[in-house]
Write a protein that holds these residues in place. Structure first.
Motif, PDB file in Angstrom:
ATOM      1  N   GLU A 156       0.821  -1.208   0.000  1.00  0.00           N
ATOM      2  CA  GLU A 156       0.000   0.000   0.000  1.00  0.00           C
ATOM      3  C   GLU A 156       0.855   1.258   0.000  1.00  0.00           C
ATOM      4  OE1 GLU A 156       1.048  -0.729   4.243  1.00  0.00           O
ATOM      5  OE2 GLU A 156       0.593  -1.912   2.454  1.00  0.00           O
ATOM      6  N   MET A 157       2.164   1.107   0.154  1.00  0.00           N
ATOM      7  CA  MET A 157       3.049   2.270   0.228  1.00  0.00           C
ATOM      8  C   MET A 157       3.872   2.341  -1.049  1.00  0.00           C
ATOM      9  SD  MET A 157       4.425   1.949   4.114  1.00  0.00           S
ATOM     10  CE  MET A 157       3.307   1.683   5.480  1.00  0.00           C
ATOM     11  N   GLN A 158       3.662   3.342  -1.869  1.00  0.00           N
ATOM     12  CA  GLN A 158       4.411   3.515  -3.099  1.00  0.00           C
ATOM     13  C   GLN A 158       4.961   4.943  -3.134  1.00  0.00           C
ATOM     14  OE1 GLN A 158       4.891   1.084  -5.247  1.00  0.00           O
ATOM     15  NE2 GLN A 158       3.435  -0.393  -4.417  1.00  0.00           N
ATOM     16  N   PRO A 159       6.275   5.107  -3.212  1.00  0.00           N
ATOM     17  CA  PRO A 159       7.308   4.100  -3.081  1.00  0.00           C
ATOM     18  C   PRO A 159       7.566   3.759  -1.618  1.00  0.00           C
ATOM     19  CG  PRO A 159       8.346   6.234  -3.355  1.00  0.00           C
ATOM     20  CD  PRO A 159       6.853   6.460  -3.419  1.00  0.00           C
ATOM     21  N   VAL A 160       8.444   2.777  -1.379  1.00  0.00           N
ATOM     22  CA  VAL A 160       8.741   2.376  -0.006  1.00  0.00           C
ATOM     23  C   VAL A 160       9.803   3.314   0.552  1.00  0.00           C
ATOM     24  CG1 VAL A 160       9.441   0.503   1.496  1.00  0.00           C
ATOM     25  CG2 VAL A 160       8.234   0.013  -0.611  1.00  0.00           C
ATOM     26  N   MET A 161       9.399   4.429   1.069  1.00  0.00           N
ATOM     27  CA  MET A 161      10.330   5.431   1.597  1.00  0.00           C
ATOM     28  C   MET A 161       9.752   6.022   2.871  1.00  0.00           C
ATOM     29  SD  MET A 161      12.813   5.571  -0.638  1.00  0.00           S
ATOM     30  CE  MET A 161      13.114   5.070  -2.335  1.00  0.00           C
ATOM     31  N   THR A 162      10.621   6.515   3.729  1.00  0.00           N
ATOM     32  CA  THR A 162      10.148   7.276   4.871  1.00  0.00           C
ATOM     33  C   THR A 162       9.795   8.672   4.382  1.00  0.00           C
ATOM     34  OG1 THR A 162      12.403   7.940   5.356  1.00  0.00           O
ATOM     35  CG2 THR A 162      11.579   6.032   6.530  1.00  0.00           C
ATOM     36  N   THR A 163       9.021   9.407   5.175  1.00  0.00           N
ATOM     37  CA  THR A 163       8.633  10.756   4.770  1.00  0.00           C
ATOM     38  C   THR A 163       9.783  11.737   4.942  1.00  0.00           C
ATOM     39  OG1 THR A 163       7.782  11.128   6.995  1.00  0.00           O
ATOM     40  CG2 THR A 163       6.219  10.408   5.337  1.00  0.00           C
ATOM     41  N   GLU A 164      10.775  11.376   5.782  1.00  0.00           N
ATOM     42  CA  GLU A 164      11.901  12.262   6.007  1.00  0.00           C
ATOM     43  C   GLU A 164      13.094  11.800   5.179  1.00  0.00           C
ATOM     44  OE1 GLU A 164      12.777  12.401  10.133  1.00  0.00           O
ATOM     45  OE2 GLU A 164      10.786  13.076  10.705  1.00  0.00           O
ATOM     46  N   GLY A 165      13.629  12.697   4.342  1.00  0.00           N
ATOM     47  CA  GLY A 165      14.811  12.366   3.559  1.00  0.00           C
ATOM     48  C   GLY A 165      16.068  12.489   4.400  1.00  0.00           C
ATOM     49  N   LYS A 166      17.174  11.929   3.899  1.00  0.00           N
ATOM     50  CA  LYS A 166      18.466  12.019   4.572  1.00  0.00           C
ATOM     51  C   LYS A 166      19.473  12.551   3.572  1.00  0.00           C
ATOM     52  CE  LYS A 166      17.601   7.891   7.415  1.00  0.00           C
ATOM     53  NZ  LYS A 166      17.664   8.439   8.767  1.00  0.00           N
ATOM     54  N   PRO A 167      20.489  13.279   4.036  1.00  0.00           N
ATOM     55  CA  PRO A 167      21.538  13.722   3.117  1.00  0.00           C
ATOM     56  C   PRO A 167      22.235  12.526   2.487  1.00  0.00           C
ATOM     57  CG  PRO A 167      21.692  14.843   5.246  1.00  0.00           C
ATOM     58  CD  PRO A 167      20.690  13.743   5.401  1.00  0.00           C
ATOM     59  N   LEU A 168      22.652  12.669   1.230  1.00  0.00           N
ATOM     60  CA  LEU A 168      23.344  11.601   0.522  1.00  0.00           C
ATOM     61  C   LEU A 168      24.557  11.117   1.312  1.00  0.00           C
ATOM     62  CD1 LEU A 168      23.799   9.847  -2.009  1.00  0.00           C
ATOM     63  CD2 LEU A 168      25.071  11.778  -2.993  1.00  0.00           C
ATOM     64  N   LYS A 169      25.262  12.045   1.952  1.00  0.00           N
ATOM     65  CA  LYS A 169      26.463  11.719   2.709  1.00  0.00           C
ATOM     66  C   LYS A 169      26.172  10.651   3.770  1.00  0.00           C
ATOM     67  CE  LYS A 169      30.080  14.047   5.427  1.00  0.00           C
ATOM     68  NZ  LYS A 169      29.800  13.554   6.773  1.00  0.00           N
ATOM     69  N   GLU A 170      24.983  10.721   4.420  1.00  0.00           N
ATOM     70  CA  GLU A 170      24.637   9.745   5.458  1.00  0.00           C
ATOM     71  C   GLU A 170      24.448   8.351   4.879  1.00  0.00           C
ATOM     72  OE1 GLU A 170      21.580  10.625   8.229  1.00  0.00           O
ATOM     73  OE2 GLU A 170      22.166  12.722   8.477  1.00  0.00           O
ATOM     74  N   TYR A 171      23.807   8.263   3.709  1.00  0.00           N
ATOM     75  CA  TYR A 171      23.620   6.962   3.073  1.00  0.00           C
ATOM     76  C   TYR A 171      24.967   6.368   2.674  1.00  0.00           C
ATOM     77  CZ  TYR A 171      18.628   8.003   2.676  1.00  0.00           C
ATOM     78  OH  TYR A 171      17.316   8.281   2.947  1.00  0.00           O
ATOM     79  N   VAL A 172      25.831   7.208   2.113  1.00  0.00           N
ATOM     80  CA  VAL A 172      27.139   6.734   1.667  1.00  0.00           C
ATOM     81  C   VAL A 172      27.958   6.222   2.863  1.00  0.00           C
ATOM     82  CG1 VAL A 172      29.347   7.423   0.641  1.00  0.00           C
ATOM     83  CG2 VAL A 172      27.191   8.226  -0.361  1.00  0.00           C
ATOM     84  N   GLU A 173      27.962   6.979   3.950  1.00  0.00           N
ATOM     85  CA  GLU A 173      28.736   6.576   5.124  1.00  0.00           C
ATOM     86  C   GLU A 173      28.184   5.305   5.754  1.00  0.00           C
ATOM     87  OE1 GLU A 173      28.744   9.984   7.659  1.00  0.00           O
ATOM     88  OE2 GLU A 173      30.443  10.936   6.626  1.00  0.00           O
TER      89      GLU A 173
END
Length: 444
Positions: free
Chosen positions: A380-397
């Motif tokens: 029921e959730m499209q796309p599968v994401m939280t409502t709060e984004g994160k900086p790219l740097k955090e994902y990379v680290e």
């Protein structure tokens, strides 16, 4: 499949020993026989992984003397006594000393099997709780169970150690699947009640009348358990789904709590599992009960607030499942790491466990992706994401830390092997390990 419980059969008559052993072996039990109480005591220790069936009348040390010895070593060991026809005083004495139950000769084999099943279930629960208590009895073991380096997990561990040393009642709340029962075990294990009784009752699992009897009594003569409030005396009583208590039972619980002195004779740890939108434990509990319970309170952090703990947990869980299924753990790509970090996780750690197991199974088949598993959990959730984004740097680290951690674990701390696989010079690897608080000694 759970391992079959042992049953020690103690009887000086060989025919009786053999017939009991053969009958119980056919029922799936692992039996061992002893011709005397003295021989049995050489084997039956405090952590005996099963139960005991013993005749009362034996030459030398009789059954009552054996029972007293066993109860002195482990009062939770279920012992079923066999009495002669009409030996009512002996049966009464055996129950007073601590026997689980008794069988009167000539006894019905089906009755014996029924008693053995009840006693084995009780023993398995005791041993499971004892093993978990030992596992959680030291700070290091608790930290290993409560995995995570996020600030909310650091704070949770500090709260457990602080409130564990306090002696008041505790309310644990938070979303479903966050590990509230594990925290209740930890609170008991790190406090002064660690060696005392730990009793857990699910308030939502019983109808009101049965729940009232289980908590407060009176118990029926055929019941082997004490009421939970008595059984946990001096220790900890955990009430799962405390919000399921009716107004009547809430009032009775509050009355019992008020009758106890300070510190409380029995510590109450209440777990609230409210799942109704917009509802809290304060909304459904009597105000006086709520404030008594919530004087000490732990609110479990949802998984989506734990940052890169998600990747750490996923890695550990997938390794465990891979070992269980005899295959390699799936390698997580940068894109999949981002998807794991971005998923809303309404089922929290329980849901992550499910995803990790399914990821291992589909990897073994050579098909499927982590993204497809996440999407199937949240159609029921499209796309599968939280409502709060994160900086790219955090994902990379987060991905970088997970990659180094996984590689170090796979190579058992071999710096040279990790440098070669990740194409990193020694200095760069050292800097990144220091940045992410990764210690080589943890992988040796």
């Amino acid at each position: 499949m759970a391992q079959a419980m042992k049953i020690a059969i103690v009887d000086d008559e060989q025919d009786m020993r053999q017939s009991i052993s053969q009958w119980l072996a056919l029922s799936g039990y692992d039996t061992e026989t002893f011709s005397s109480a003295e021989d049995a005591l050489k084997v039956l220790g405090p952590d005996y992984p099963g139960i005991v069936i013993s005749d009362i009348k034996m030459p030398g040390m009789d059954g009552i003397q054996l029972l007293k010895k066993l109860m002195g070593a482990d009062s939770t060991l279920p012992v079923i006594m066999i009495t002669g026809h009409g030996d009512v005083p002996m049966a009464v004495e055996a129950m007073r000393v601590g026997a689980f139950d008794f069988l009167e000769k000539p006894f019905n084999p089906d009755r014996m099997s029924e008693l053995a099943k009840r006693a084995s279930n009780a023993r398995r629960l005791t041993l499971d709780n004892r093993a978990l208590r030992r596992e959680l009895s030291g700070g290091t073991q608790i930290m290993n169970k409560l995995i995570g380096a996020s600030p909310v997990m650091e704070r949770l561990r500090e709260d457990i150690l602080d409130l564990g040393q306090a002696d008041g009642h505790v309310l644990i709340d938070g979303e479903t699947g966050t590990g509230k029962t594990l925290v209740a075990h930890a609170l008991h294990a790190v406090g002064s009640r660690a060696g005392k009784k730990f009793v857990l009752v699910s308030c939502a699992a019983l109808e009101e009348e049965a729940l009232s009897k289980r908590l407060f009594g009176p118990m029926m003569p055929e019941d082997s358990q004490l009421p939970a409030i008595e059984e946990a005396r001096g220790g900890t009583l955990v009430l799962e789904d405390v919000e399921a208590l009716s107004d009547t039972l809430q009032a009775r619980l509050l009355s019992v709590m008020n009758e106890q002195g300070t510190p409380a004779e029995t510590r109450i740890v209440a777990i609230s599992n409210l799942q109704e939108a917009g509802k809290t434990s304060e909304d459904v509990l009597r105000p006086d009960l709520f404030y008594r319970l919530a004087a000490l309170r732990i609110t479990m952090p949802p998984l989506r607030q734990r940052g890169e703990d998600i990747l750490t947990l996923f890695t550990r869980l997938s390794e465990q499942f891979a070992e269980e299924y005899g295959c390699d753990a799936p390698q997580v790509t940068a894109q999949e790491a981002a998807q794991l970090l971005q998923a809303p996780w309404p089922g929290n750690v329980r849901q992550l466990i499910n995803i990790a197991e399914r990821a291992v199974l589909q990897s073994r088949r050579g098909s499927g992706t982590i993204a497809s598993l996440l999407m199937s959990d949240h159609e029921e959730m499209q796309p599968v994401m939280t409502t709060e984004g994160k900086p790219l740097k955090e994902y990379v680290e987060a991905f970088e830390r997970m990659l180094i951690d996984n590689t170090m674990r796979r190579h058992k701390g071999s710096i040279a092997s990790v440098m070669e696989e990740l194409c990193l010079p020694r200095r760069t690897l050292n800097e990144k390990m220091a940045k992410y608080s990764l210690q080589r000694s943890d992988y040796l």
